[in-house]
Design a protein around this motif. Structure first.
Motif, PDB file in Angstrom:
ATOM      1  N   GLY A 262      19.635  -0.304 -40.512  1.00 27.53           N
ATOM      2  CA  GLY A 262      20.698  -0.934 -40.441  1.00 27.53           C
ATOM      3  C   GLY A 262      20.689  -2.440 -40.928  1.00 27.53           C
ATOM      4  N   ILE A 266      25.067  -2.098 -43.807  1.00 26.92           N
ATOM      5  CA  ILE A 266      25.841  -1.545 -42.549  1.00 26.92           C
ATOM      6  C   ILE A 266      26.670  -0.356 -42.592  1.00 26.92           C
ATOM      7  N   LYS A 267      27.479  -0.469 -43.850  1.00 28.53           N
ATOM      8  CA  LYS A 267      28.558   0.483 -43.964  1.00 28.53           C
ATOM      9  C   LYS A 267      27.750   1.865 -44.593  1.00 28.53           C
ATOM     10  N   PHE A 270      26.488   3.322 -41.516  1.00 32.93           N
ATOM     11  CA  PHE A 270      27.354   3.955 -40.680  1.00 32.93           C
ATOM     12  C   PHE A 270      27.770   5.231 -40.871  1.00 32.93           C
ATOM     13  N   LYS A 274      27.137   8.999 -39.267  1.00 34.81           N
ATOM     14  CA  LYS A 274      28.533   9.758 -38.955  1.00 34.81           C
ATOM     15  C   LYS A 274      28.319  10.911 -39.687  1.00 34.81           C
ATOM     16  N   THR A 310      20.852   0.287 -33.231  1.00 28.99           N
ATOM     17  CA  THR A 310      21.488   0.201 -34.189  1.00 28.99           C
ATOM     18  C   THR A 310      22.253   1.655 -34.575  1.00 28.99           C
ATOM     19  N   TYR A 311      21.268   2.406 -34.330  1.00 27.60           N
ATOM     20  CA  TYR A 311      21.603   4.012 -34.582  1.00 27.60           C
ATOM     21  C   TYR A 311      22.715   4.458 -33.619  1.00 27.60           C
ATOM     22  N   LEU A 314      26.117   2.758 -34.256  1.00 26.10           N
ATOM     23  CA  LEU A 314      26.797   3.254 -35.358  1.00 26.10           C
ATOM     24  C   LEU A 314      27.378   4.611 -34.758  1.00 26.10           C
ATOM     25  N   LYS A 317      30.469   3.868 -32.844  1.00 21.61           N
ATOM     26  CA  LYS A 317      31.666   3.717 -33.904  1.00 21.61           C
ATOM     27  C   LYS A 317      32.034   4.932 -34.583  1.00 21.61           C
ATOM     28  N   LEU A 384      33.608  -1.594 -38.045  1.00 20.97           N
ATOM     29  CA  LEU A 384      32.299  -2.137 -37.795  1.00 20.97           C
ATOM     30  C   LEU A 384      31.869  -3.679 -37.305  1.00 20.97           C
TER      31      LEU A 384
END
Ligand code: MN
Length: 388
Positions: A262, A266-267, A270, A274, A310-311, A314, A317, A384
């Motif tokens: 990350g 970032i996107k 993410f 997901k 970070t995982y 996300l 998110k 985000l």
């Protein structure tokens, strides 16, 4: 505020070589001292890590005697027991020693190919003794700078022979390994064989026991090749071949950076989280990355904590994305449903083909319709960025 503290049930794992990385690069000497494998395992346990992975030589140096090997393994097992950390993946170092400078399983020299196989069998014994369920093949030296050796077709055939051999050995010994091939386009070789996920999937289909083989895709590797890692992982999932995954980050067009998960994209990170969560990927979340060369040991543990945090952020998110009414409404409108036409084009029958051919489509109207993706992407970014 959600709790972003990792727990073993999050199934985060690290390679001994990742947090153990000493900060050497082709232009500079190490900037950190080596850490003992036992120390690493205990420290990972304290951070809430589920498992650890290793190359044979991360634990046992290549020149160790059998007695030394057994002493090291015994000490390591004690550290695993004390920390509750388990070995989740094993692999062979077939790249560091000069003997592998022109490849291991794909070497043009039959003696070196046989040695590579012998080293792998001993390494599989070690992994099995430590309880590793997954065995990875990253063919870092399996490639070429010079193709005038006319070795490519032979190399692929030799690679196949080696994979067939280890699969039989695993079954014969009752090890029960699942094998995961890790593609990479280049580095350390100018060109590595099986450079991307799709190439490895095609190769697996040619093996004697394809059901024992899957993929270990790595974020940085597909990104180095300028490819979409999320798409590659989706294809591996679709094929039932996502056996393991290497999480990290990478700028496109750079050397192999192995950045903190990350840190850069970032996107994409993410969308990857997901995808893994939505598809109920049952495997471990393995970080194959390392702290920047600028860091001391404190920076190493900040790196490790950062990957996991970070995982988890996300992942949260992703839940918010699913609960966001506006986002879901755009998604629903985007994925236009038509039960009649949907059914018609799902499967060929002569009748379906005839009905389809007789149907009149509003081609101009369909072409004029917007997809709504600008708004969807903006809302995703706002989510985000923390303002949604
Ligand atoms: Mn990797």
């Amino acid at each position: 505020m959600a709790n972003y503290t990792p727990k073993p049930s999050d199934k985060f794992t690290f390679g001994l070589w990742t947090v153990g990385n000493i900060g050497r690069d082709p232009f500079g000497s190490p900037t950190r001292k080596p850490l003992d494998p036992e120390y690493i395992v205990r420290k990972l346990g304290e951070l809430g890590v589920y498992g650890v992975s290793l190359h044979d030589n991360d634990l046992v140096p290549i020149e160790a005697t059998p007695a030394e090997r057994n002493r090291m393994v015994k000490r390591f097992k004690k550290a695993l027991e004390d920390s509750g950390v388990r070995v989740t993946m094993a692999t062979t170092n077939l790249f560091a020693d000069p003997v592998f400078k022109d490849g291991a399983f794909t070497n043009a020299n039959a003696k070196i190919r046989a040695y590579a196989l012998q080293k792998t069998l001993y390494s599989m014994d070690l992994g099995a003794e430590l309880g590793a369920p997954t065995y990875v093949f990253w063919g870092g030296r399996e490639g070429a700078e010079v193709d005038a050796g006319m070795n490519t077709l032979d190399a692929i055939a030799h690679y196949r022979e080696a994979m067939n051999f280890v699969a039989e050995y695993s079954q014969d010994q009752g090890y029960g390994y699942r094998f995961a091939i890790e593609p990479k386009p280049n580095e350390p070789r100018g060109d590595i064989y099986l450079p991307v996920v799709g190439a490895a999937l095609g190769f697996i289909a040619t093996l004697d026991k394809p059901e024992l083989f899957g993929l270990n895709p790595e974020f940085a590797h597909e990104t180095m090749a300028g490819l979409n890692f999320v798409h590659a992982v989706a294809q591996a999932i679709d094929a039932g071949k996502l056996f393991h995954i290497d999480l990290n980050d990478q700028k496109m067009g750079r050397f192999d950076q192995d950045l903190r998960f990350g840190a850069e994209n970032i996107k994409e990170a993410f969308l990857l989280v997901k995808l893994l969560e939505d598809s109920n990927y049952p495997g471990v979340r393995h970080f194959d990355a390392h702290a920047l060369r600028t860091e001391d040991e404190a920076g190493v543990w900040e790196f490790a904590k950062g990957c996991m945090r970070t995982y988890l952020i996300l992942k949260e998110k992703a839940t918010r994305f699913d609960k966001d009414k506006e986002i879901q409404a755009i998604l629903k409108a985007y994925k236009v449903q038509d039960s009649g036409l949907g059914k018609l084009s799902k499967k060929y029958t002569r009748k379906n083909a005839e009905t389809l051919k007789a149907h009149t489509f509003d081609r101009v109207g369909l072409g004029e319709q917007g997809a709504g993706l600008e708004r969807l992407d903006q809302l995703t970014m706002e989510l985000l960025l923390g303002v949604r």
